[in-house]
Enzyme design. Structure first.
Site, mmCIF file in Angstrom:
data_model
loop_
_atom_site.group_PDB
_atom_site.id
_atom_site.type_symbol
_atom_site.label_atom_id
_atom_site.label_comp_id
_atom_site.label_asym_id
_atom_site.label_seq_id
_atom_site.Cartn_x
_atom_site.Cartn_y
_atom_site.Cartn_z
ATOM 1 C CG HIS A 165 -1.969 -1.035 1.196
ATOM 2 N ND1 HIS A 165 -2.447 -1.654 2.333
ATOM 3 C CD2 HIS A 165 -2.675 -1.558 0.172
ATOM 4 C CE1 HIS A 165 -3.387 -2.520 1.996
ATOM 5 N NE2 HIS A 165 -3.541 -2.482 0.692
ATOM 6 C CE1 TYR A 357 8.227 0.416 7.112
ATOM 7 C CE2 TYR A 357 6.568 1.661 8.296
ATOM 8 C CZ TYR A 357 7.839 1.557 7.775
ATOM 9 O OH TYR A 357 8.714 2.601 7.911
ATOM 10 C CG HIS A 358 0.049 -2.668 4.922
ATOM 11 N ND1 HIS A 358 -1.043 -1.829 4.768
ATOM 12 C CD2 HIS A 358 0.316 -2.674 6.245
ATOM 13 C CE1 HIS A 358 -1.413 -1.356 5.944
ATOM 14 N NE2 HIS A 358 -0.596 -1.851 6.858
ATOM 15 N N PRO A 359 3.788 -5.195 2.800
ATOM 16 C CG PRO A 359 5.932 -6.003 3.292
ATOM 17 C CD PRO A 359 4.872 -5.065 3.801
#
Length: 434
Positions: A165, A357-359
């Site tokens: 994101h 930090y949504h990989p």
């Protein structure tokens, strides 16, 4: 706000989900401003996500409840079939000549150890370290592994399909002294000391400041679901700009005390895809991440539209009553554009790009005919028996929201699949023996 629907909210389970016991004035201001601009107050863990609310969090009595607190600690010293090796790093998955995983090699305090699996090896190292570990073990794109002299066991698109994101830094909301929650070092120390002494936590440190405000927005009313999420961070105004100029990161700790708000406009439906590779200089070191965030230029447009909506909050009564305002000083990398223009917002996206930090996606789940798929619908790695991946790396597409709860769900469902499969195997064996 909608009452909490029991269809979507339980009252038991290992991990608590609740609202924070403390909400500060700037966070309420943000929620009120979004609502004033047309976003309904809603329960985003219910049937509709479009809207704004004070966040629910994995917390109880003013303390965060992590997955470690909720699932591991209560049983860590009580179950003989659970051993936790701290300060350890798995270096390689052991795979035999029949292409079956049978254990791992790990390092602890400088020494190498081997752990052998009686049934399966399950990898749950996240979207960055799970693909790294698979590639180190010979599972990955053959061209890349050959370059590093790693024997190829299964040629799969490990490390590809990386997406996130994406958002950016540079838009900031300043708060006047009477609205800001910033404190000096002595006050901060006293707040921390008081918080640690409480049996049931309350006060500013029992919450997360403006992070409590969440909003979901559609840049086009015809969309089936929101394509933008707004998240907030509390920052110290001067420290933030010093760090942003140096681009060394943003200091947002502790989140409860701040005099400015950093709103994040997140694209929930990115089309761009990046990849992750092993570092040729040191394959066991940090992997090389090619985020490739704006490979598809249309990924910027939802963020531009969302940021326009965000900037319009300045005209709300909620902002004016608190004296809040957007800092309209162009940042150095984008000084050639007018603050707030589309060109300026696009420049910020490209010059001050930031991960939320949504990989996900680097060990993509999919059918066998999908050339990008790494695991099947039961999370088993193609081409290697006895090996599964259970974390956010298996997501084919990032969900339209935070990835914490979906990642926990993957773990829960993955465990069900393992139990189901081995129960069937045992049943078949018993029938054969009888």
């Amino acid at each position: 706000m909608e009452s909490l629907n029991r269809k979507y909210h339980g009252v038991d389970g290992e991990q608590s989900v609740s609202r924070y016991p403390y909400v500060d004035a700037p966070s309420v201001m943000m929620t009120d401003a979004f609502n004033e601009r047309g976003l309904p107050l809603t329960d985003y863990n219910g049937v509709n996500q479009l809207g704004t609310m004070q966040a629910q969090a994995v917390a109880q009595d003013g303390e965060r409840v992590s997955t470690n607190n909720a699932f591991i600690q209560p049983i860590r010293y009580r179950r003989k079939n659970l051993t936790v090796k701290v300060n350890s790093e798995v270096l390689k998955i052991l795979i035999d000549e029949h292409r079956r995983a049978y254990g791992v090699v790990y390092k602890q305090h400088g020494r190498l150890y081997t752990a052998v699996a009686s049934k399966e090896v399950i990898v749950s190292a996240g979207s960055l370290n799970s693909p790294k570990l698979l590639m180190l073990s010979g599972v990955g794109p053959k061209e890349h592994l050959h370059e590093l002299n790693i024997d190829v066991i299964s040629d799969l698109a490990v490390g590809e399909n990386l997406h996130d994101h994406v958002t950016f830094n540079g838009i900031i909301i300043a708060l006047p002294n009477e609205t800001a929650t910033a404190v000096d070092d002595n006050q901060l120390f006293n707040e921390i000391k008081l918080y640690k002494q409480m049996d049931v936590k309350h006060g500013p440190l029992s919450a997360s400041g403006p992070l409590s405000t969440i909003a979901f927005y559609k840049t086009d009313p015809s969309l089936p679901a929101p394509d933008i999420q707004f998240q907030m961070a509390g920052v110290k105004y001067m420290e933030y700009f010093k760090e942003l100029v140096a681009y060394e990161g943003v200091n947002i700790f502790p989140t409860a005390f701040y005099d400015a708000i950093l709103p994040q406009t997140m694209n929930l439906v990115p089309k761009s895809r990046g990849k992750l590779l092993l570092n040729a200089t040191n394959p066991h070191g940090d992997p090389l991440i090619f985020a490739n965030y704006f490979e598809d230029p249309t990924d910027i447009m939802p963020i531009v539209k969302g940021t326009r909506f965000l900037i319009s909050l300045e005209d709300t009564h909620a902002f004016k009553s608190k004296g809040a305002y957007f800092v309209k000083k162009p940042l150095e990398a984008c000084r050639d554009y007018d603050w707030g223009s589309d060109e300026y917002i696009i420049c910020l996206n490209r010059a001050y790009t930031r991960s939320t930090y949504h990989p996900v996606g680097t060990c993509k789940m999919g059918p066998q005919w999908d050339r990008k798929a790494v695991v099947d619908p039961r999370l088993r790695v193609y081409g290697v028996a006895g090996l599964r991946v259970m974390d956010s790396s298996i997501m084919p597409v990032v969900p339209r929201g935070n990835t914490n709860a979906p990642s926990i769900m993957i773990g829960e469902r993955g465990v069900d699949l393992v139990i189901e499969e081995w129960r069937e195997t045992t049943t078949k064996l018993v029938k054969y023996l009888v």
